[in-house]
Enzyme design. Structure first.
Site, PDB file in Angstrom:
ATOM      1  N   LYS A  13       5.992   4.904   3.357  1.00 62.72           N
ATOM      2  CA  LYS A  13       6.961   4.290   4.169  1.00 62.72           C
ATOM      3  C   LYS A  13       8.287   4.392   3.717  1.00 62.72           C
ATOM      4  O   LYS A  13       9.187   4.479   4.591  1.00 62.72           O
ATOM      5  CB  LYS A  13       6.437   2.920   4.509  1.00 62.72           C
ATOM      6  CG  LYS A  13       5.117   2.777   5.362  1.00 62.72           C
ATOM      7  CD  LYS A  13       4.935   1.406   5.749  1.00 62.72           C
ATOM      8  CE  LYS A  13       4.673   0.430   4.416  1.00 62.72           C
ATOM      9  NZ  LYS A  13       4.813  -0.975   4.846  1.00 62.72           N
ATOM     10  N   ARG A  88       2.408  -8.647   8.654  1.00 63.66           N
ATOM     11  CA  ARG A  88       1.298  -8.049   7.909  1.00 63.66           C
ATOM     12  C   ARG A  88       0.304  -8.669   8.608  1.00 63.66           C
ATOM     13  O   ARG A  88      -1.122  -8.084   7.778  1.00 63.66           O
ATOM     14  CB  ARG A  88       1.363  -8.710   6.513  1.00 63.66           C
ATOM     15  CG  ARG A  88       2.810  -8.157   5.742  1.00 63.66           C
ATOM     16  CD  ARG A  88       2.757  -8.738   4.176  1.00 63.66           C
ATOM     17  NE  ARG A  88       3.730  -8.543   3.587  1.00 63.66           N
ATOM     18  CZ  ARG A  88       3.653  -7.256   2.752  1.00 63.66           C
ATOM     19  NH1 ARG A  88       2.637  -6.588   2.748  1.00 63.66           N
ATOM     20  NH2 ARG A  88       4.977  -7.001   2.132  1.00 63.66           N
ATOM     21  N   ARG A 127       1.009   7.871 -10.070  1.00 69.59           N
ATOM     22  CA  ARG A 127       2.636   7.466 -10.081  1.00 69.59           C
ATOM     23  C   ARG A 127       3.396   7.350 -11.391  1.00 69.59           C
ATOM     24  O   ARG A 127       2.891   6.582 -12.331  1.00 69.59           O
ATOM     25  CB  ARG A 127       2.824   6.387  -9.238  1.00 69.59           C
ATOM     26  CG  ARG A 127       4.290   6.251  -8.839  1.00 69.59           C
ATOM     27  CD  ARG A 127       4.571   5.130  -7.614  1.00 69.59           C
ATOM     28  NE  ARG A 127       3.640   3.939  -7.554  1.00 69.59           N
ATOM     29  CZ  ARG A 127       3.705   3.306  -6.702  1.00 69.59           C
ATOM     30  NH1 ARG A 127       4.243   3.498  -5.492  1.00 69.59           N
ATOM     31  NH2 ARG A 127       3.022   1.970  -6.912  1.00 69.59           N
TER      32      ARG A 127
END
Length: 216
Positions: A13, A88, A127
């Protein structure tokens, strides 16, 4: 163009938001950024938010909505905005709809970056971040040329302690339980736009732009 971004942690996103900012000249409104800015500025809403956080409580929806309402008064939102991090859950979505209707800026779309669970897990657990320039790599999908060394500045890369399977699994479970129902909510309102978040960044951006062309 007034849209909300949907997608699980690791869906990309943030990357797509930056592409859209550049392409359409509209701001990304991140509730996390709003909270930090309000606390730093010591505004009335910031004081309330800080009080809640200092007491180990969640910042109430009313406070967050108040910050969004204030942000939408800024000149740079007149052409539109990209809302990220809120809503959310379904309750927040209903409150947001009411706020935007009152402001005369109803949502035109809810863009979902859709990525399967196993891909998300691999993206996040692999990551690597640069301690110096902040560049992001991934030991599974986009490894640095030299192990644990940033291609861009030569500094050391590190793996965040909370980027592990147990922690990420809980974050994704929370997303599924609370945030994923928003997909149906926006779909029923005829606002849902959906792209697969798999492939090169440019390919995903092209798919996003094609979806957004439906509302522009």
């Amino acid at each position: 163009m007034r849209i909300v971004l949907l997608g699980a942690p690791g869906s990309g996103k943030g990357t797509q938001a930056q592409q859209l900012i550049s392409e359409y000249g509209i701001p990304q409104i991140s509730t996390g950024d709003l909270l930090r800015a309000a606390v730093s500025a010591n505004s009335e809403l910031g004081k309330k938010a800080k009080s809640a956080m200092d007491n180990g409580q969640l910042v109430s929806d009313d406070i967050v909505l108040g910050m969004i309402e204030e942000r939408l008064k800024d000149d740079d939102t007149q052409k539109g905005f990209i809302l990220d991090g809120f809503p959310r859950n379904l309750s927040q979505a209903a409150s947001l709809d009411a706020l935007l209707a009152k402001s005369g800026k109803p949502l035109q779309g809810a863009l979902l970056i859709d990525v399967e669970f196993d891909v998300l897990l691999k993206r996040i657990t692999g990551r690597l971040s640069c301690k110096n320039c902040g560049s992001i790599f991934n030991r599974f999908t986009s490894a640095p040329k030299v192990k644990n060394i940033c291609d861009k500045c030569g500094s050391e890369l590190f793996h965040r302690a909370d980027d592990n399977e147990a922690t990420i699994g809980k974050r994704l479970e929370t997303y599924e339980n609370e945030t994923a129902p928003l997909v149906n909510y926006f779909d029923e309102k005829g606002l849902l736009l959906k792209v697969a978040g798999i492939g090169e960044i440019e390919e995903i951006t092209a798919a996003v732009k094609a979806e957004l062309a439906k509302i522009s």
